[in-house]
Scaffold this active site. Structure first.
Site, PDB file in Angstrom:
ATOM      1  N   HIS A 192      44.267  37.115  45.531  1.00  0.00           N
ATOM      2  CA  HIS A 192      43.787  36.116  44.569  1.00  0.00           C
ATOM      3  C   HIS A 192      44.940  35.383  43.858  1.00  0.00           C
ATOM      4  CE1 HIS A 192      39.714  37.852  44.884  1.00  0.00           C
ATOM      5  NE2 HIS A 192      40.260  39.046  44.728  1.00  0.00           N
TER       6      HIS A 192
HETATM    7  O1  RIB Z   1      39.431  38.972  40.054  1.00  0.00           O
HETATM    8  C1  RIB Z   1      40.744  39.029  40.542  1.00  0.00           C
HETATM    9  C2  RIB Z   1      41.732  39.079  39.414  1.00  0.00           C
HETATM   10  O2  RIB Z   1      41.556  40.273  38.663  1.00  0.00           O
HETATM   11  C3  RIB Z   1      43.193  39.131  39.922  1.00  0.00           C
HETATM   12  O3  RIB Z   1      44.026  38.532  38.978  1.00  0.00           O
HETATM   13  C4  RIB Z   1      43.459  40.600  40.019  1.00  0.00           C
HETATM   14  O4  RIB Z   1      44.855  40.922  39.886  1.00  0.00           O
HETATM   15  C5  RIB Z   1      42.716  41.108  38.806  1.00  0.00           C
HETATM   16  O5  RIB Z   1      43.568  40.944  37.674  1.00  0.00           O
END
Ligand code: RIB
Ligand code: CA
Length: 314
Positions: free
Chosen positions: A239
């Protein structure tokens, strides 16, 4: 011309890969990291950020430790996804070289925004508590920042915590509400990051006879078989790395929206609600990534990490 960047982060396996990208890209001048609660407690995310800088021999980058809890709701963490210490891989113990600065993360963000007036990019990869606190400290933060690009929210896709909420927004919905309302963010949410996966054959090609290579492999494969099955995917979405890729290449398609974040009910906590039909008549208060050039993202990611590994593993 490099652009000064502060990354607010909760390493976190995908954060760790996002940090590698930022450290390797010459377009970016990483002026500091700020750490937050999120994937695990802030003491552990701070230790993990320090270990990543030690592993990559970048102890020159200052770290400012931040909030240990959300503004109003109870702390929630995600060791079940990122590992018992909030990260995976054979990381070195931090040394004095990466001792955090005495400044709180929120103050550090304000100081850097003032020092780089109008030029600083803030990349937020964690729950938005530090960013909301920085805004409370410095109401002129919207004018001082060049851009805020954040990983969070799920505007038109299901959430990964509840049906409506993504983890960073769900963890601190009040902070997300204030940041979305007042800081004109570019939101890189699950709508696009759920596709931010890497080719399995490339992942398998990374040399694992070295702590950096083994760590990168574990960060790339951080989702358990159970999570891959739950989301019906065959590799882990990185992500946070899509935010960094978007800072150095034109990989996102974004649209402006008026939007709000849910704060006052369990099922709507952290929900990112856009107003594409202009029901409110309000002007847009940010932009949302609605699509991305995933092949361009993957090419950038692979080329950058391959170069980093070649430079570091001899
Ligand atoms: O939903 C994904 C996010 O939440 C990313 O930033 C992951 O590292 C968690 O922090
Ligand atoms: Ca994160």
């Amino acid at each position: 011309m490099t652009r000064p960047v502060v990354i607010d982060t909760d390493p976190g396996c995908d954060d760790a890969l996002a940090l590698l990208l930022a450290l390797e890209r010459s377009e970016l001048d990483l002026v500091g990291l700020t750490t937050s609660h999120g994937n695990t407690a802030v003491d552990a995310t701070t230790t993990n950020a320090r270990s990543i800088l030690e592993l990559t021999d970048r102890t020159d980058v200052p770290i400012a430790k931040g909030a240990d809890r959300p503004l109003a709701v109870d702390l929630q963490t995600a060791e079940h996804i990122h590992g018992s210490d909030g990260i995976r891989g054979p990381l070195p113990e931090p040394t004095e070289a990466t001792r955090p600065v005495d400044t709180h993360a929120a103050t550090f963000i304000v100081e850097q925004a003032r020092a780089h007036e109008g030029e600083l990019t803030l990349a937020a990869l964690a729950p938005l508590t530090n960013v909301a606190l920085a805004l409370a400290l410095e109401p002129d933060l919207p004018e001082l920042l060049d851009e805020l690009v954040l990983m969070g929210g799920a505007a038109f896709s299901p959430g990964n915590v509840t049906q409506l909420a993504e983890a960073n927004f769900h963890s601190d919905p009040h902070a997300a509400h204030r940041v979305v309302r007042d800081l004109d963010p570019t939101i890189v949410g699950l709508d696009v990051t759920k596709h931010a996966t890497l080719p399995s054959e490339w992942v398998d090609s990374i040399p694992r006879d070295d702590p950096l290579g083994r760590s990168i492999n574990e960060w790339l494969t951080y989702y358990s078989a159970e999570h891959l099955e739950r989301y019906d995917i065959d590799s882990a979405p990185i992500h946070d790395a899509l935010v960094i890729a978007a800072l150095v290449d034109d990989v996102l398609e974004t649209d402006p929206f008026y939007m709000e974040v849910g704060t006052d009910s369990d099922l709507a906590q952290g929900a990112l609600v856009c107003d594409p039909n202009d029901v409110t008549g309000n002007e847009p208060n940010g932009t949302v990534a609605v699509d991305a050039d995933y092949e361009r993202y993957r090419d950038l990611f692979v080329e950058t990490i391959d170069r980093f590994v070649a430079e570091t593993i001899h």
